[in-house]
Design a protein around this motif. Structure first.
Motif, PDB file in Angstrom:
ATOM      1  N   ALA A 149      38.279   2.807  47.713  1.00 47.66           N
ATOM      2  CA  ALA A 149      39.779   2.020  47.136  1.00 47.66           C
ATOM      3  C   ALA A 149      40.254   1.314  48.469  1.00 47.66           C
ATOM      4  CB  ALA A 149      40.667   3.305  48.889  1.00 47.66           C
ATOM      5  N   GLY A 150      38.932   0.072  47.467  1.00 45.58           N
ATOM      6  CA  GLY A 150      39.686  -1.854  47.669  1.00 45.58           C
ATOM      7  C   GLY A 150      38.873  -1.614  47.928  1.00 45.58           C
ATOM      8  N   LYS A 151      38.131  -1.908  49.014  1.00 44.44           N
ATOM      9  CA  LYS A 151      37.161  -1.622  50.297  1.00 44.44           C
ATOM     10  C   LYS A 151      35.576  -1.671  50.088  1.00 44.44           C
ATOM     11  CE  LYS A 151      40.378   0.168  53.629  1.00 44.44           C
ATOM     12  NZ  LYS A 151      41.277   1.164  52.998  1.00 44.44           N
ATOM     13  N   GLY A 152      34.941  -1.582  48.712  1.00 43.93           N
ATOM     14  CA  GLY A 152      34.104  -1.812  48.893  1.00 43.93           C
ATOM     15  C   GLY A 152      33.987  -2.951  48.391  1.00 43.93           C
ATOM     16  N   VAL A 153      34.515  -3.869  47.869  1.00 42.83           N
ATOM     17  CA  VAL A 153      33.620  -5.359  47.488  1.00 42.83           C
ATOM     18  C   VAL A 153      33.519  -6.434  48.382  1.00 42.83           C
ATOM     19  CG1 VAL A 153      34.278  -6.993  46.022  1.00 42.83           C
ATOM     20  CG2 VAL A 153      34.218  -4.505  45.255  1.00 42.83           C
ATOM     21  N   VAL A 154      32.570  -7.018  48.240  1.00 46.67           N
ATOM     22  CA  VAL A 154      32.213  -8.086  49.170  1.00 46.67           C
ATOM     23  C   VAL A 154      31.860  -9.357  48.881  1.00 46.67           C
ATOM     24  CG1 VAL A 154      30.761  -9.636  51.272  1.00 46.67           C
ATOM     25  CG2 VAL A 154      31.743  -6.839  51.719  1.00 46.67           C
ATOM     26  N   THR A 168      25.482  -3.347  56.231  1.00 46.13           N
ATOM     27  CA  THR A 168      26.916  -2.668  56.246  1.00 46.13           C
ATOM     28  C   THR A 168      26.928  -1.119  55.434  1.00 46.13           C
ATOM     29  OG1 THR A 168      28.246  -4.592  57.424  1.00 46.13           O
ATOM     30  CG2 THR A 168      29.472  -2.489  57.189  1.00 46.13           C
ATOM     31  N   MET A 169      27.006  -1.681  54.150  1.00 39.81           N
ATOM     32  CA  MET A 169      27.531  -1.191  52.894  1.00 39.81           C
ATOM     33  C   MET A 169      25.613   0.347  53.444  1.00 39.81           C
ATOM     34  SD  MET A 169      29.076  -2.712  49.830  1.00 39.81           S
ATOM     35  CE  MET A 169      30.422  -3.736  50.335  1.00 39.81           C
ATOM     36  N   LEU A 170      24.565  -0.173  53.246  1.00 42.56           N
ATOM     37  CA  LEU A 170      24.108   0.781  53.188  1.00 42.56           C
ATOM     38  C   LEU A 170      23.808   1.413  54.935  1.00 42.56           C
ATOM     39  CD1 LEU A 170      21.438  -1.278  51.204  1.00 42.56           C
ATOM     40  CD2 LEU A 170      22.905   1.305  50.437  1.00 42.56           C
ATOM     41  N   GLY A 171      23.832   0.991  55.791  1.00 43.45           N
ATOM     42  CA  GLY A 171      24.004   1.460  57.160  1.00 43.45           C
ATOM     43  C   GLY A 171      25.215   3.160  57.631  1.00 43.45           C
ATOM     44  N   GLY A 172      26.049   2.584  55.918  1.00 39.63           N
ATOM     45  CA  GLY A 172      26.608   4.221  56.166  1.00 39.63           C
ATOM     46  C   GLY A 172      28.514   2.750  56.690  1.00 39.63           C
ATOM     47  N   GLY A 173      28.140   2.276  55.946  1.00 37.26           N
ATOM     48  CA  GLY A 173      29.831   1.615  56.966  1.00 37.26           C
ATOM     49  C   GLY A 173      31.005   2.153  55.578  1.00 37.26           C
ATOM     50  N   LEU A 174      30.759   2.771  54.564  1.00 35.23           N
ATOM     51  CA  LEU A 174      31.899   3.427  54.066  1.00 35.23           C
ATOM     52  C   LEU A 174      31.306   4.503  53.469  1.00 35.23           C
ATOM     53  CD1 LEU A 174      32.742  -0.164  51.251  1.00 35.23           C
ATOM     54  CD2 LEU A 174      34.184   1.526  53.079  1.00 35.23           C
ATOM     55  N   ARG A 175      30.348   5.342  54.497  1.00 31.44           N
ATOM     56  CA  ARG A 175      30.188   6.619  54.800  1.00 31.44           C
ATOM     57  C   ARG A 175      29.198   6.925  52.813  1.00 31.44           C
ATOM     58  NH1 ARG A 175      34.861   7.203  57.611  1.00 31.44           N
ATOM     59  NH2 ARG A 175      36.407   7.901  55.791  1.00 31.44           N
ATOM     60  N   ALA A 176      29.205   8.508  52.005  1.00 31.30           N
ATOM     61  CA  ALA A 176      28.647   8.254  50.856  1.00 31.30           C
ATOM     62  C   ALA A 176      29.125   7.702  49.876  1.00 31.30           C
ATOM     63  CB  ALA A 176      29.070  10.074  50.575  1.00 31.30           C
ATOM     64  N   ALA A 177      30.275   6.407  50.290  1.00 28.99           N
ATOM     65  CA  ALA A 177      30.818   5.885  48.817  1.00 28.99           C
ATOM     66  C   ALA A 177      29.607   4.612  48.690  1.00 28.99           C
ATOM     67  CB  ALA A 177      31.740   5.437  48.852  1.00 28.99           C
ATOM     68  N   SER A 178      28.565   4.067  50.004  1.00 26.23           N
ATOM     69  CA  SER A 178      28.067   2.771  49.662  1.00 26.23           C
ATOM     70  C   SER A 178      26.314   3.732  50.415  1.00 26.23           C
ATOM     71  CB  SER A 178      28.941   2.095  51.113  1.00 26.23           C
ATOM     72  OG  SER A 178      28.744   2.487  52.302  1.00 26.23           O
ATOM     73  N   ALA A 179      26.137   4.651  49.532  1.00 25.48           N
ATOM     74  CA  ALA A 179      24.853   4.859  50.311  1.00 25.48           C
ATOM     75  C   ALA A 179      23.928   4.182  49.044  1.00 25.48           C
ATOM     76  CB  ALA A 179      24.742   7.244  49.571  1.00 25.48           C
ATOM     77  N   GLU A 180      24.858   3.485  47.768  1.00 27.66           N
ATOM     78  CA  GLU A 180      24.284   2.980  47.055  1.00 27.66           C
ATOM     79  C   GLU A 180      24.519   1.255  46.523  1.00 27.66           C
ATOM     80  OE1 GLU A 180      22.548   4.371  43.777  1.00 27.66           O
ATOM     81  OE2 GLU A 180      22.745   2.112  41.978  1.00 27.66           O
ATOM     82  N   VAL A 181      24.161   0.025  46.893  1.00 23.68           N
ATOM     83  CA  VAL A 181      24.432  -0.837  46.080  1.00 23.68           C
ATOM     84  C   VAL A 181      25.053  -1.715  45.066  1.00 23.68           C
ATOM     85  CG1 VAL A 181      25.348  -1.281  48.766  1.00 23.68           C
ATOM     86  CG2 VAL A 181      23.836  -2.005  47.664  1.00 23.68           C
TER      87      VAL A 181
END
Ligand code: AMP
Length: 423
Positions: A149-154, A168-181
């Motif tokens: 929802a627009g929060k996945g880009v840094v 943050t992302m690989l640590g589960g910050g965005l749950r399943a959405a960030s299991a991979e970057v």
């Protein structure tokens, strides 16, 4: 024909407004809708995530076409499930919606099909991701693979910012959405949104639009879902449109067909116009929000035959007409958005605002309570206007904004102003 729209934002209000004007429509429904959409059609308390309920509603109400607004139901395969039940739906299948649902998939797809995009790597573990960052250097962009929802880009200015984003992302910050970057090179240039209607084989460009993603004036503050938009986008000259169609859109449609996942629906290419030409930042598999609002204001033709032609695979020889005027929309959001915000504040002055010539007010997050309109989301209203020029549309939209009494809300005052090509 009876039509059901799925969604509840300003995009869906604009679609409902346009579809309701079609002589082909007998009954129009929207699920779950909002207080503004309820003025265009019948709203139904139905969760689009519940495919079985959407199917049974469509059957009992003899729905001839379901128009899916947001990406989440598309990525969850609602079009496939409806098709299996014999119900026609506008939008890509689950397999085709992976263009938005997985950034890793989209990047691999671009690479395999020589579609211009930033160089990248895919990572599920922090250590190799960080060493990739050190090799490529900053600025660099870290993206969650899945829908966020627009929060996945840094967009990281330094290597250490990129490392924090990776943790943050690989640590589960965005749950399943960030299991991979996905980590990709930073692209410099001017951004533009490009929309094409696709029927699995043919792609037809729609009018161009440009949005403003940052929360505050002067493109400052955090990224949002979009704080305003305008159309046409001056970056999209006839020559640039031709290049984007030849280098990005047509190769995408051809390659999706070749891999057995023909793309039907609106293909939204987020672009960076670089010194080397247009490059793809991301695919979206639906209309942009708030870009849809300005496109619908400018669309002269009936939208329904176009949606049907795309769904039925007969877009070839189809044509859409656009008014030559400019359109602009200002998003009014609840104070605090895109962070925490309160719901339930009362909005007044909407009738006076809507009376400004050329103005349409689309609701993005409202509900009716005791005959009053109250805020019910982060982005709440899209104050939209047509005008002879961009400046004219802008003046009308802000005149309407100034008639709205909503102390708990805010908007940018510079929608359209910061375009490098402002009139
Ligand atoms: P996206 O959600 O992928 O559209 O990214 C959100 C925003 O981040 C975009 O609208 C761009 O402003 C920025 N962005 C994403 N990828 C890149 C990139 N490779 N280079 C520069 N900016 C980017």
């Amino acid at each position: 024909m009876n039509i059901l729209i799925l969604g509840s934002g300003g995009r869906e209000h604009a679609l409902a407004w346009k579809i309701a004007a079609s002589p082909l429509v007998e009954r129009l429904y929207c699920a779950p809708g909002n207080a503004g959409i309820a003025r265009e059609c019948e709203v139904v308390a139905l969760d689009p995530a519940d495919h079985a309920l959407v199917i049974s509603f469509s059957q009992s109400h003899k729905i001839g076409l379901v128009v899916v607004g947001p990406e989440a139901p598309l990525c969850a395969g609602i079009v496939d499930d409806l098709a299996q039940a014999g119900i026609k739906a506008f939008g890509p299948s689950r397999a085709a919606a992976r263009l938005e649902g997985s950034k890793g998939f989209a990047k691999d797809f671009c690479k395999a099909n020589r579609i211009p995009t930033a160089a990248y790597g895919r990572f599920a573990a922090a250590a190799p991701a960080k060493s990739y960052v050190r090799v490529r250097g900053a600025p660099i962009v870290v993206k969650a693979d899945g829908l966020a929802a627009g929060k996945g880009v840094v967009v990281a200015a330094t290597e250490s910012e990129a490392e924090t984003a990776i943790d943050t992302m690989l640590g589960g910050g965005l749950r399943a959405a960030s299991a991979e970057v996905v980590i990709e090179d930073y692209l410099a240039g001017e951004e533009a949104s490009f929309f094409a209607l696709c029927d699995g084989e043919t792609a037809m460009p729609l009018a161009s639009a440009q949005d403003h993603k940052r929360a505050f004036d002067g493109d400052k503050g955090p990224n949002t879902g979009g704080m305003g938009a305008f159309s046409p986008a001056p970056a999209m000259t006839a020559e640039m449109t031709r290049r984007v169609m030849d280098e990005i859109v047509r190769p995408t449609v051809a390659a999706m067909k070749a891999m057995g996942a023909p793309y039907r629906g609106v293909l939204y290419a987020g672009l960076m116009i670089t010194a080397e030409g247009p490059k793809l930042i991301e695919y979206n598999v639906r209309f942009g929000d708030p870009e849809c609002q300005v496109l619908m204001l400018r669309l002269m033709s009936d939208l329904v035959p176009a949606l049907l032609a795309a769904t039925d695979g007969v877009l070839r020889n189809f044509d859409l007409r656009w008014v030559p005027e400019a359109a602009l929309t200002v998003v009014m959001a609840a104070k605090g958005y895109p962070g925490d915000y309160a719901k339930g504040s009362v909005i007044e002055g909407l009738d006076a605002a809507g009376a400004v010539e050329g103005v349409e007010i689309f609701h993005a997050g409202t509900r009716a309570e005791d005959g009053r309109i109250v805020a019910n989301g982060g982005r709440v209203l899209n104050v939209s206007a047509l005008g002879k020029t961009l400046a004219h549309a802008q003046a009308r939209a802000y005149e309407a904004v100034d008639r709205i009494r909503w102390p708990e809300g805010f908007c940018r005052r510079d929608i359209g102003f910061f375009s490098a090509w402002r009139p």
